[in-house]
Design an enzyme around this catalytic site. Sequence first.
Site, PDB file in Angstrom:
ATOM      1  N   LYS A 112       9.906  -6.258  -9.438  1.00  0.00           N
ATOM      2  CA  LYS A 112       8.921  -6.504 -10.436  1.00  0.00           C
ATOM      3  C   LYS A 112       9.520  -8.016 -11.166  1.00  0.00           C
ATOM      4  CE  LYS A 112       5.949  -3.407 -12.047  1.00  0.00           C
ATOM      5  NZ  LYS A 112       5.532  -2.757 -13.865  1.00  0.00           N
ATOM      6  N   LYS A 194       3.144   1.677  -2.919  1.00  0.00           N
ATOM      7  CA  LYS A 194       2.492   3.098  -3.348  1.00  0.00           C
ATOM      8  C   LYS A 194       1.539   2.177  -4.433  1.00  0.00           C
ATOM      9  CE  LYS A 194       4.631   2.179  -8.173  1.00  0.00           C
ATOM     10  NZ  LYS A 194       5.802   1.998  -9.249  1.00  0.00           N
ATOM     11  N   LYS A 197      -1.145   0.079 -10.956  1.00  0.00           N
ATOM     12  CA  LYS A 197      -1.815  -0.754 -11.636  1.00  0.00           C
ATOM     13  C   LYS A 197      -1.808  -2.009 -11.248  1.00  0.00           C
ATOM     14  CE  LYS A 197      -1.257   2.057 -15.343  1.00  0.00           C
ATOM     15  NZ  LYS A 197       0.007   2.821 -15.188  1.00  0.00           N
TER      16      LYS A 197
END
Length: 331
Positions: A112, A194, A197
Amino acid sequence: QKKIFSGIQPTGSMHLGNYLGAVRKWTELQNKRENITISIVDMHSITMPHNPPALRENIFLMAATLLACGIDPSHTTLFVQSSVLEHSELNWILNSLTTMPRLAQLPQFKEKSRTVRDVPLGLFVYPVLQAADIMLYKATHVPVGADQVQHIQLAQHLARGFNTRYGDMFPICNPLIEENEGSRILSLREPSKKMSKSDLSPKGTINLNDSPDQITEKIKKAVTDFTSDISYNPNARPGVSNLVNIHALVTGQSIESVVEEAKQLDTAQYKERVSEAVIEHLRPIRELINKHLSNRNELIYILEMGSEKARKVAQATMTEVKQRLGLGTVG
Ligand code: TYM
């Protein structure tokens, strides 16, 4: 008795990965009458840039979706993280029990932090807040998807560190991870990653409140490969195998029987079959989401009741923690 805790971020809707990897397990545990607490972790959702009105809406959407999936507030403590102040309080205390290199090596942080120019401190400390979530309820078991393993290991490390310094107080929690392939549902657009969201391509993620048309469209566009028959080989054929896996999980069939039944089909035909199965499975859930969403007062009431129950446990833990650390003037 086992004490089970888990959390989900209200960043966007719940997707099929959340549902098959974690939420379905929560309802199973609840229905076996386990002691389970579920938090909608809104304070985790502000560690990346966010839109405040959307966050508020997504908290309600997440609550409605959890209820629609079968979370029953008369058995499960369901609450919003920010309504229980003790989460940030314990987070601060745990900050001193770990080190910056330990946090910097966590894969989710590495991934991230690459997407933002200046890394927010909150993003860095995120897993410590997660450990605080778990420890406040003295959880013994934490049902999560495979992507959370390192975060659970940090929680174990912090509980051990606390117990060593200040005396045994926290159980060392165990992650509960689905043994079947549900623990890792992949993006339909990039099956090396994966389902998430925060996927930059929203077509890679099936949300529980997607319409049948949206589901059909997303599965139709799912990335597969140049072989047209259907087989299950996650390494060589991640895209097709992900569809087979999703298909097996929503129908309750084994991977083998799904593949066997798809023997005569090519990829395009098979995708139609998977769409139908997913749409069928999600139809009642989607109806219930809408029903719960239309009754906001009920949602507020349920979450408030949940916060009250959670707060009692969290406050008792913090009283003990402060005593052990010599904080404050009482106890
Ligand atoms: P979050 O909100 O990303 O995801 C919620 C749960 O869904 C699982 N999951 C998946 N499982 C299978 N395949 C996928 N593609 C997939 N994507 C997500 C996650 O593993 C998770 O179990 N940090 C956590 C929230 C959290 C938490 C906690 C969890 C905060 N505090 C304390 C447990 C205990 C998170 O971001 O989950």
